[in-house]
Write an enzyme that holds these catalytic residues in place. Structure first.
Site, PDB file in Angstrom:
ATOM      1  N   CYS A  23       0.828  -1.216   0.000  1.00 26.88           N
ATOM      2  CA  CYS A  23       0.000   0.000   0.000  1.00 26.88           C
ATOM      3  C   CYS A  23       0.862   1.267   0.000  1.00 26.88           C
ATOM      4  O   CYS A  23       1.480   1.606   1.010  1.00 26.88           O
ATOM      5  CB  CYS A  23      -0.921  -0.045   1.226  1.00 26.88           C
ATOM      6  SG  CYS A  23      -1.840   1.468   1.538  1.00 26.88           S
ATOM      7  N   CYS A  36      -0.115   3.916   2.570  1.00 27.59           N
ATOM      8  CA  CYS A  36       0.293   3.464   3.913  1.00 27.59           C
ATOM      9  C   CYS A  36       1.739   3.873   4.181  1.00 27.59           C
ATOM     10  O   CYS A  36       2.074   4.331   5.278  1.00 27.59           O
ATOM     11  CB  CYS A  36       0.166   1.952   4.043  1.00 27.59           C
ATOM     12  SG  CYS A  36      -1.506   1.305   3.890  1.00 27.59           S
TER      13      CYS A  36
END
Length: 168
Positions: free
Chosen positions: A34, A37
């Protein structure tokens, strides 16, 4: 120095839920693949470090720990949930700016909205001195606070008794 602790399905209850009774615990739900993230993580760590001792930061890899991710209904990441007294009290999904993260964390490290309202009501002694209409409004607000805190919260129990004494 690493600011965040890694938590797993096995350690989540102790490291997050139980610890949140001592101080707020913010959990960053993330995955290695991600991109957002990876952008959010250093911002969370920097802002958590600036509030050392006031809160704790935990990270949970949703791919490696699907049970907790499913339990907290993580559908999109990054997802951040803040725990106080064993409960989720605030959350957001997606990356945020430094100021957005700072504002989120500042909201956790001070008294909660319920605690601020209780302090205000305590200082004003309004429940004891207000006219009947105003007393009813105070009662409604307090009942809403008690519902938010939960039936077994010691603060709710204490102030439920005090409210009953003051109003009746």
């Amino acid at each position: 120095m690493r600011v965040a602790i890694d938590v797993t399905d096995e350690t989540f209850y102790t490291d997050v839920v139980e610890r949140s009774h001592e101080l707020p615990v913010v959990v960053d739900f993330w995955a290695d693949w991600c991109g957002p993230c990876k952008a959010l993580a250093p911002v969370l760590e920097q802002e958590a470090a600036a509030r050392e001792g006031q809160m704790a930061l935990a990270k949970l890899d949703v791919d490696a720990n699907p049970n907790i991710a499913n339990h907290y209904e993580i559908r999109s990441i990054p997802a951040v949930k803040a725990f106080r007294n064993g409960q989720v009290v605030d959350e957001f999904v997606g990356a945020r700016s430094v100021q957005g993260v700072a504002d989120f964390l500042d909201g956790l490290t001070g008294p909660s909205a319920g605690e601020r309202l209780l302090d205000e009501l305590r200082a004003s002694r309004e429940a004891q001195t207000a006219d009947p209409e105003r007393r009813e409004r105070v009662r409604e607000l307090m009942v809403a606070i008690f519902a938010e805190l939960g039936q077994d919260d010691p603060l709710a129990t204490t102030y439920r008794r005090r409210l009953a004494t003051a109003l009746y």
